[in-house]
Design a protein around this motif. Structure first.
Motif, PDB file in Angstrom:
ATOM      1  N   ASP A  84       0.885  -1.165   0.000  1.00  0.00           N
ATOM      2  CA  ASP A  84       0.000   0.000   0.000  1.00  0.00           C
ATOM      3  C   ASP A  84       0.922   1.213   0.000  1.00  0.00           C
ATOM      4  O   ASP A  84       1.621   1.484   0.988  1.00  0.00           O
ATOM      5  N   LYS A  86       0.663   4.361   0.237  1.00  0.00           N
ATOM      6  CA  LYS A  86       0.551   5.397   1.261  1.00  0.00           C
ATOM      7  C   LYS A  86       0.966   4.896   2.641  1.00  0.00           C
ATOM      8  O   LYS A  86       1.395   5.686   3.488  1.00  0.00           O
ATOM      9  N   LEU A  87       0.857   3.600   2.856  1.00  0.00           N
ATOM     10  CA  LEU A  87       1.258   3.055   4.154  1.00  0.00           C
ATOM     11  C   LEU A  87       2.725   2.642   4.167  1.00  0.00           C
ATOM     12  O   LEU A  87       3.422   2.791   5.162  1.00  0.00           O
ATOM     13  N   LYS A  91       6.659   9.367   2.929  1.00  0.00           N
ATOM     14  CA  LYS A  91       5.840  10.534   2.590  1.00  0.00           C
ATOM     15  C   LYS A  91       6.666  11.808   2.770  1.00  0.00           C
ATOM     16  O   LYS A  91       7.327  11.990   3.785  1.00  0.00           O
ATOM     17  N   TYR A  98       1.800  16.320  -1.488  1.00  0.00           N
ATOM     18  CA  TYR A  98       2.697  15.342  -0.891  1.00  0.00           C
ATOM     19  C   TYR A  98       3.092  14.314  -1.959  1.00  0.00           C
ATOM     20  O   TYR A  98       2.349  14.055  -2.907  1.00  0.00           O
ATOM     21  N   TRP A 100       4.666  10.189  -2.212  1.00  0.00           N
ATOM     22  CA  TRP A 100       5.011   8.926  -1.555  1.00  0.00           C
ATOM     23  C   TRP A 100       5.918   8.158  -2.505  1.00  0.00           C
ATOM     24  O   TRP A 100       5.658   8.081  -3.717  1.00  0.00           O
ATOM     25  N   TYR A 102       8.420   4.534  -3.126  1.00  0.00           N
ATOM     26  CA  TYR A 102       8.717   3.152  -2.714  1.00  0.00           C
ATOM     27  C   TYR A 102       9.536   2.511  -3.833  1.00  0.00           C
ATOM     28  O   TYR A 102       9.293   2.754  -5.021  1.00  0.00           O
ATOM     29  N   VAL A 121      -7.396   7.358  -7.914  1.00  0.00           N
ATOM     30  CA  VAL A 121      -6.707   8.619  -7.616  1.00  0.00           C
ATOM     31  C   VAL A 121      -7.601   9.801  -7.981  1.00  0.00           C
ATOM     32  O   VAL A 121      -8.420   9.722  -8.893  1.00  0.00           O
ATOM     33  N   TYR A 166       4.312   8.734  -6.151  1.00  0.00           N
ATOM     34  CA  TYR A 166       2.928   9.177  -6.298  1.00  0.00           C
ATOM     35  C   TYR A 166       2.771  10.572  -5.685  1.00  0.00           C
ATOM     36  O   TYR A 166       3.142  10.803  -4.530  1.00  0.00           O
ATOM     37  N   GLU A 168       0.054  13.668  -4.765  1.00  0.00           N
ATOM     38  CA  GLU A 168      -1.362  13.999  -4.576  1.00  0.00           C
ATOM     39  C   GLU A 168      -1.460  15.431  -4.051  1.00  0.00           C
ATOM     40  O   GLU A 168      -0.773  15.797  -3.087  1.00  0.00           O
ATOM     41  N   SER A 175      -9.194  11.056  -0.947  1.00  0.00           N
ATOM     42  CA  SER A 175      -7.826  10.595  -0.765  1.00  0.00           C
ATOM     43  C   SER A 175      -7.590   9.372  -1.642  1.00  0.00           C
ATOM     44  O   SER A 175      -8.341   8.387  -1.586  1.00  0.00           O
ATOM     45  N   SER A 177      -5.870   5.947  -3.402  1.00  0.00           N
ATOM     46  CA  SER A 177      -5.390   4.664  -2.863  1.00  0.00           C
ATOM     47  C   SER A 177      -4.685   3.900  -3.986  1.00  0.00           C
ATOM     48  O   SER A 177      -5.262   3.679  -5.053  1.00  0.00           O
TER      49      SER A 177
END
Length: 867
Positions: A84, A86-87, A91, A98, A100, A102, A121, A166, A168, A175, A177
């Motif tokens: 995920d 965002k998790l 960030k 913002y 993110w 990975y 999105v 990503y 946003e 929000s 995902s």
């Protein structure tokens, strides 16, 4: 039978947009641009980016597995992940929002393909993929890339490491995902395939030779990748038009490639994955990802997909026409064998229906008459070609590639797929249920042009006219020709702005040729370096209609010369005894050489002579010699003798039809009384002959075995003349042992010492190849088992004893050698107790012999051994 080159393959797509910057941006209908971290040095170094390190793959082991299991063309192994963004990602605050980030690392992978199980999105959000030095960037992707099922797949990213970024905005309606669920690790290098493009000399580049004449249709064909289970594959397919001519992105391919909604969602198609020109580098290809299934069928192995996005005009899409007719004078396939740059294959013969059940190696059977049988004359297919379209003479799709044997290719018929679907009928999507049987292709009016041209000759003498033909696709309205050096003269009122100019070259040397074309949507250009060579030396060439040195059935030989303007043909004195020049055409570039009356085909072995070519002030002389071959057992008069047991190997290559040669009736395919009608009206073409003398009364079985479809017939006659004069008994004929076998078998009663003739031809008369013949006989020996014979081995004499002899006074005894040579025949007396004494020692030496006993009209056959 192999289903779809399992031996065949499965496929994908990527788009490159070349920029003025020293890196490549890839598009999948993407919006371009750069990730926030690209121009921000602080973002690059200040934060440690979390990463997933995927399991190692053993490349050599996987390739060995493919070879042993016949898996083609798998290219990658899928790793399941659960990221995920965002998790799991880091960030970071940037201007107006913002980001993110990975990273995915797979040390042994050649490339990485990502599948997001959730991609939702808001407006203003952007997704990028890039490598560590930003030399390769995919994106940006935004809300326009969302799909109905929220999945999103991105084409293979070169290398073994990538970062997902990503962005946003701060103010959004919701929000976003993004969840990454699968990563394909490629163990075959998709990007290296371009440099391996010449891996088979039998492939024909779509932009070379005859392929260049298919400029529009090639734009319908894509290679694509997809994922099924834990593997990723490559196949081919084509955009296909519908009755509205509205560019709905329907895509026809093979069902064994894409057979479920899950697999369809992983499809990534490569557009324009081909060379820019013959012998040139690859084009800037583009990709499209994600599709849904609209119709599919296992019997003909078709799937009709609809892409989730419509390819924009920058992709230069062409939606191929289709045709439900059952005939075509020729057929053509455009495809991506081994996932390579686009290739093309040609079958110059009338197309044939396969009239039997097809049994595939995955346990599926296709009914009779559901497939086209194609044997290409030029260009081969391979793993990765599965699903590619077959075009008829009118350049409309009539089927898609299902699978192959050693040389034959099988295409599921569109006409059968039309109304035989496991989903909604394909007919409902392409013609909305109407009775329309064909439509032509369609392309958007704003497609930019795709430039291509040819010259009628490339090696010429000074002042010789050269005609150029523009083959550019998509409504070209302006042409600009240029030559380097520029010492040329335009002829016949043409100019540098003509579509098809005629030009003469003033000086000796090599000329580059450039063509720039334009339409309302853009320009395209191409340059061929050293394309035209001007010199005072002429080099002519010729081609013959005789393939594999086989003498044509028409007894005429056609030679076509090239590279000059005019020609003079002569035969040498020896060839003139058997042949004469009957006609010349097209400034004598084509000559027809005819056999003289009374000359037999098998009495000549070659024809030779001279051709003199002239072009302006240049002259060239070329000797030609054509070797002529014919089958040694082509005619009834030259039939080969056979014996019981295995006979072979034989070939009907170079065989033709003899005058007055008989032919079986047309009847069911597995009948014992004829051959089957395979739809093209041909019953004889490559027939060869054999004979044998029946060694006994009984049921004879004749069986063929070999590498092609045979037909078999049996006649009874005393001589070749009897066969050709119609004075024969037609005994039996068979086309196929069963619907599962192309071998032939006949079982028929035969009479002792009678002569029988066997005729073998290719299936439907058109095929040729190697085969063997096996003969066996079940003797009609009636009371044979009741006869006592002693002693054995024989010493001085042989006693035959049977209760059935008691009432006889005499019987004829005949003895043969094993090869059928008659040794002795005499009438012997029968004793009152049913015994016949046969003297042996006086005339038989040690060995094995055949004894025939005719007693009261009944024949008995025995083998005897003399000691």
């Amino acid at each position: 039978m192999n289903r779809g080159f399992q031996r065949f393959s499965k496929s994908i797509a990527i788009t490159f947009l070349m920029c003025v910057f020293p890196f490549v941006v890839h598009a999948q209908i993407s919006q371009g641009g750069f990730p926030s971290s690209y121009s921000n040095i602080g973002l690059r170094s200040a934060v440690q980016i979390p990463k997933s390190e995927l399991s190692q793959i053993n490349v050599d082991e996987l390739k060995t597995e493919d070879s042993e299991l016949g898996i083609t063309y798998r290219y990658g192994i899928v790793d399941s992940v659960d990221v995920d963004l965002k998790l799991s990602g880091v960030k970071t605050k940037v201007d107006s929002g913002y980001i993110w980030r990975y990273t995915i690392v797979a040390d042994s992978a050649k490339s990485l393909k990502l599948l997001f199980s959730k991609y939702v999105v808001p407006s203003g959000a952007k997704l990028f993929l890039y490598n560590s030095d930003y030399s390769t960037i995919y994106g940006s992707f935004n809300k326009d890339n969302m799909t109905d099922d929220s999945t999103f797949v991105i084409a293979d990213f070169p290398g073994n490491r990538l970062t997902i970024e990503y962005f946003e905005p701060t103010e959004t309606e919701f929000s976003g995902s993004i969840i990454l669920s699968q990563v394909t690790q490629a163990y075959r290098d998709l990007f290296e395939m371009m440099s391996l493009d010449a891996s088979s000399a039998d492939y024909v580049d779509v932009n070379c030779s005859r392929g260049i004449y298919w400029e529009k249709e090639k734009h319908a064909v894509c290679k694509y990748t997809f994922t099924e289970g834990v593997d990723s594959y490559i196949c081919s397919g084509s955009l296909i038009n519908n009755l509205n001519n509205d560019g709905t992105p329907y895509f026809l391919t093979a069902n064994h490639c894409v057979g479920s909604a899950t697999v369809a969602s992983t499809v990534t198609a490569y557009f324009n994955y081909e060379t820019k020109k013959c012998g040139g580098a690859e084009k800037q290809y583009k990709t499209l990802s994600g599709a849904s299934i609209k119709a599919m069928g296992e019997a003909t192995d078709f799937t009709l997909l609809r892409f989730n996005s419509t390819p924009p005009s920058s992709y230069q899409p062409y939606y191929a026409g289709w045709d439900l007719s059952q005939t075509s004078d020729s057929s053509t396939c455009i495809h991506h064998p081994e996932g390579l740059l686009k290739k093309i294959s040609f079958d110059d013969d009338a197309i044939s229906t396969y009239h039997y059940i097809l049994s595939w190696d995955v346990g599926v059977n296709s009914p009779i008459n559901t497939h086209w049988l194609v044997v290409f004359d030029e260009g081969v297919i391979a793993g990765g070609s599965s699903g590619s379209p077959l075009f008829n003479t009118d350049r409309r799709i009539i089927g898609q590639l299902h699978g192959s044997g050693d040389t034959d290719c099988y295409y599921g018929k569109l006409s059968y797929s039309w109304s035989h679907s496991d989903y909604s009928s394909i007919k409902n999507y392409l013609c909305f249920g109407s009775d329309t049987t064909f439509i032509d292709g369609y392309y958007p009016s704003d497609n930019a042009p795709d430039v291509a041209f040819v010259a009628d000759r490339t090696s010429v003498c000074p002042t010789t006219a050269v005609s150029f033909t523009d083959l550019s696709a998509f409504d070209v309205s302006l042409w600009e020709w240029s030559f380097s050096p520029s010492t040329v003269t335009y002829l016949d009122g043409t100019s540098a702005s003509s579509k098809n100019p005629i030009v003469s070259f003033d000086n000796n040397g090599s000329y580059n040729v450039t063509l720039v074309v334009e339409n309302s949507s853009g320009k395209d250009s191409i340059t061929y370096t050293d394309y035209i060579t001007i010199g005072n030396v002429l080099s002519i060439d010729y081609q013959s209609n005789i393939e594999n040195s086989c003498y044509p059935s028409s007894d005429s030989i056609i030679l076509v010369a090239s590279n000059a303007s005019d020609y003079i043909w002569t035969l040498d004195s020896f060839s003139s005894l058997s042949f004469y020049i009957s006609d010349t055409l097209s400034n004598a570039s084509k000559v027809i050489i005819q056999k003289r009356d009374g000359v037999s085909r098998d009495s000549v072995s070659s024809v030779s002579g001279l051709v003199i070519g002239t072009q302006g002030t240049c002259v060239d002389t070329l000797q030609f010699s054509i070797a002529l071959s014919s089958s040694d057992y082509d005619n009834v008069e030259t039939a080969l003798p056979l014996s019981l047991g295995y006979n072979g190997v034989f070939s009907n290559n170079c065989a033709v039809v003899e005058e007055n040669e008989p032919k079986p009736t047309t009847i069911g395919c597995t009948s014992q009384r004829g051959w089957c009608d395979e739809g093209n009206g041909i019953e004889l073409n490559n027939s060869v002959w054999f004979y044998f003398v029946a060694p006994s009364n009984g049921d004879l079985t004749i069986k063929t075995s070999g590498q092609f479809d045979t037909q078999l017939a049996l006649y009874k006659a005393g001589s070749p003349d009897s066969i050709l004069n119609g004075e024969y008994q037609y005994i039996a004929a068979n086309d196929n042992v069963s619907s599962y076998s192309t071998d032939s078998r006949i079982t028929a009663s035969v009479d002792w010492k009678s002569k029988y003739w066997i005729q073998v031809d290719g299936g439907s008369g058109g095929d040729f190849g190697t085969f063997s013949l096996t003969l066996s006989i079940e003797e009609d020996d009636k009371a044979n088992s009741e006869i006592l014979m002693y002693p054995m081995p024989v010493a001085e004499s042989l006693t035959l004893e049977s209760a059935s002899f008691v009432d006889l006074s005499s019987a004829r005894v005949t003895i043969y050698m094993m090869d059928g040579t008659l040794l002795q025949s005499e009438v012997l007396s029968v004793s009152n107790d049913g015994k016949i004494i046969v003297p042996i020692k006086n005339y038989l030496s040690q060995g094995t012999y055949v004894l025939w006993l005719n007693a009261d009209g009944i024949n008995y056959k025995k083998l005897i051994i003399v000691d």
